[in-house]
Design an enzyme around this catalytic site. Structure first.
Site, mmCIF file in Angstrom:
data_model
loop_
_atom_site.group_PDB
_atom_site.id
_atom_site.type_symbol
_atom_site.label_atom_id
_atom_site.label_comp_id
_atom_site.label_asym_id
_atom_site.label_seq_id
_atom_site.Cartn_x
_atom_site.Cartn_y
_atom_site.Cartn_z
ATOM 1 N N ASP A 94 40.480 48.926 39.240
ATOM 2 C CA ASP A 94 39.219 48.190 39.145
ATOM 3 C C ASP A 94 38.173 49.000 39.908
ATOM 4 O OD1 ASP A 94 37.297 46.355 38.574
ATOM 5 O OD2 ASP A 94 38.153 44.705 39.739
ATOM 6 N N SER A 95 36.924 48.786 39.531
ATOM 7 C CA SER A 95 35.828 49.651 39.960
ATOM 8 C C SER A 95 35.259 49.336 41.327
ATOM 9 C CB SER A 95 34.702 49.516 38.950
ATOM 10 O OG SER A 95 34.294 48.154 38.901
ATOM 11 N N GLY A 96 35.606 48.192 41.882
ATOM 12 C CA GLY A 96 34.959 47.759 43.115
ATOM 13 C C GLY A 96 33.820 46.790 42.832
ATOM 14 N N GLY A 97 33.491 46.611 41.567
ATOM 15 C CA GLY A 97 32.405 45.722 41.170
ATOM 16 C C GLY A 97 32.684 44.266 41.532
ATOM 17 N N ASP A 148 30.223 47.175 37.733
ATOM 18 C CA ASP A 148 29.494 46.014 37.223
ATOM 19 C C ASP A 148 29.126 45.086 38.378
ATOM 20 O OD1 ASP A 148 32.139 45.387 37.839
ATOM 21 O OD2 ASP A 148 32.201 43.714 36.443
ATOM 22 N N GLN A 196 29.744 40.731 31.021
ATOM 23 C CA GLN A 196 29.366 39.709 32.005
ATOM 24 C C GLN A 196 28.565 38.614 31.286
ATOM 25 O OE1 GLN A 196 30.351 39.278 35.078
ATOM 26 N NE2 GLN A 196 31.422 41.198 35.456
ATOM 27 N N GLY A 223 33.664 38.274 35.492
ATOM 28 C CA GLY A 223 32.830 37.133 35.873
ATOM 29 C C GLY A 223 33.457 35.782 35.568
ATOM 30 N N ASP A 273 45.340 40.530 35.010
ATOM 31 C CA ASP A 273 45.794 40.861 36.364
ATOM 32 C C ASP A 273 45.360 39.712 37.255
ATOM 33 O OD1 ASP A 273 42.801 41.774 36.598
ATOM 34 O OD2 ASP A 273 43.565 41.701 38.651
ATOM 35 N N HIS A 342 60.466 37.029 42.756
ATOM 36 C CA HIS A 342 60.622 35.906 41.827
ATOM 37 C C HIS A 342 59.346 35.698 40.995
ATOM 38 C CE1 HIS A 342 61.067 32.057 39.977
ATOM 39 N NE2 HIS A 342 59.850 31.811 40.433
HETATM 40 N N1 GUN Z 1 37.975 41.193 38.736
HETATM 41 C C1 GUN Z 1 37.821 39.893 38.424
HETATM 42 N N2 GUN Z 1 36.606 39.673 37.893
HETATM 43 C C2 GUN Z 1 35.967 40.863 37.876
HETATM 44 C C3 GUN Z 1 34.657 41.285 37.451
HETATM 45 O O1 GUN Z 1 33.828 40.513 36.978
HETATM 46 N N3 GUN Z 1 34.363 42.609 37.604
HETATM 47 C C4 GUN Z 1 35.259 43.506 38.125
HETATM 48 N N4 GUN Z 1 34.906 44.789 38.243
HETATM 49 N N5 GUN Z 1 36.484 43.126 38.523
HETATM 50 C C5 GUN Z 1 36.832 41.824 38.397
#
Ligand code: GUN
Length: 378
Positions: A94-97, A148, A196, A223, A273, A342
């Protein structure tokens, strides 16, 4: 190789799909649940158990955490995250957004990017679409995400609209910069943009059209699962899946409970995830096909039956409910390890079972039965 997505079957009663995603690190059977390995570790499970007993085709890492620790330079020296953590299957970062908004204090969001304060030592950092692409090149995941802004819930319409447009402009900057940033290791990376638009249908449609237009290898929905009622989440997934291309995988970020996962598979989602199976395990909450249970509860004190008769991992039959309850009550590390194995085993079983039923043609009947069963508290 360029990431490839092949649809293997679709459900006639719903929008559920079964497919395969193929990358340089192997085949991912979809629908898939990706265990969260935030800081280069799926908390409480070592890689050998993860592979042999839980057996996911892909796990997730977080740019925000890995950038702060061990830091990008160390990952480059190691030859990328796969080598660093000794995981030779797929990884998505994930980007950190999302983490920038959920974890760091004092963040300032501007057109240029986000200035934030580390949740570890209070130091200041800036994430921009450009440096986040560079960091993700250095981490070296197989699937990397656009930078994002994840809007909170509830979110005022005008804020959601302005934020969505900024996420779209950031997407263009991500794509431009990625083209100029060479791959660091001997394999490819697929890039996924993120829809989004908060809980507003018109914004979600607009965003999905913009994201679909980018022509990426796969598309994500962000989002959601930020506190809105499940029905609102499903309504958004439904409109967005109606716009996103059928021939690309769809990833619903940060979702969710076992029921949320089945309902969203029915709406056309392929990838999920969530920290729920791992985080809740560490608090003693176990998910099963017959409902959820709090293993710390007094009622399990002398219940020597297997942890989960139907469970899919060795812990389910090797240990009793009374034993796991005891481990939690004396604060043993093993308690969290057993509960995590588990829960992840259950989540992976659930998506594999969903895939089987989509291919067999009885997904909807099975899904409705499971949703009913899993709604219970044991
Ligand atoms: N993980 C859960 N929701 C989001 C989201 O809106 N943006 C990003 N980058 N990761 C998420």
């Amino acid at each position: 190789m360029i990431m490839q997505f092949d649809l293997k079957g679709t459900d006639s009663q719903s929008k559920a799909r079964a497919g395969t995603i193929t990358t340089d690190h192997g085949v991912i059977e979809t629908p898939i649940f990706m265990p969260v390995g935030t800081v280069a570790s799926v908390k409480g499970v070592h890689q050998r158990e993860l592979k042999n007993d839980i057996n996911p085709d892909i796990i997730l890492g977080n740019t925000y955490h890995l950038y702060l620790r061990p830091q990008t330079g160390i990952l480059e020296q190691a030859g990328g995250l796969h080598k660093f953590m000794n995981w030779d299957r797929n990884i998505l970062t994930d980007s950190g957004g999302y983490q920038v908004y959920s974890l760091s204090a004092n963040r300032k969001i501007k057109e240029e990017g986000v200035k934030f304060k580390s949740h570890i030592d209070g130091s200041y950092h800036v994430f921009t679409p450009e440096n986040v692409m560079e960091i993700q090149r250095s981490i070296g995941a197989d699937i990397i995400m656009a930078f994002d802004e994840c809007t909170p819930y509830p979110c005022d319409y005008n804020y959601a609209k302005r934020s969505m447009h900024m996420t779209h402009r950031w997407l263009d900057r991500c794509i431009n910069h990625l083209e100029k940033t060479p791959l660091k290791y001997g394999y490819n990376q697929a890039f996924f943009p993120i829809v989004q638009g908060s809980t507003y249908k018109d914004l979600r449609i607009q965003s999905a059209e913009y994201i679909a237009n980018a022509g990426a290898m796969g598309n994500a929905i962000g989002g959601l699962s930020v506190g809105e009622p499940a029905e609102e989440m499903y309504a958004m997934t439904e409109v967005v899946c109606g716009v996103l291309p059928e021939d690309k995988p769809r990833y619903l970020m940060g979702v969710g409970t076992p029921i949320n996962i089945l309902e969203n598979i029915a709406l056309g989602i392929d990838m999920f995830d969530c920290v729920m199976p791992t985080r809740n395990a560490r608090n003693g909450m176990l998910f099963t096909a017959h409902g959820t249970m709090n293993i710390k509860n007094q009622k399990w004190k002398d219940d020597f039956s297997p942890l989960d008769e139907m469970g899919m991992t060795f812990v389910d039959t090797d240990y009793s409910k009374a034993y796991l309850r005891h481990l939690f009550s004396v604060n043993e590390l093993l308690a969290m390890q057993i509960a995590t194995i588990h829960n992840l085993g259950f989540y992976l079983w659930l998506v594999r079972e969903a895939r089987k039923h989509i291919l067999a043609g009885d997904f909807s009947i099975w899904k409705n039965k499971m949703v009913n069963q899993m709604n219970k508290r044991l």
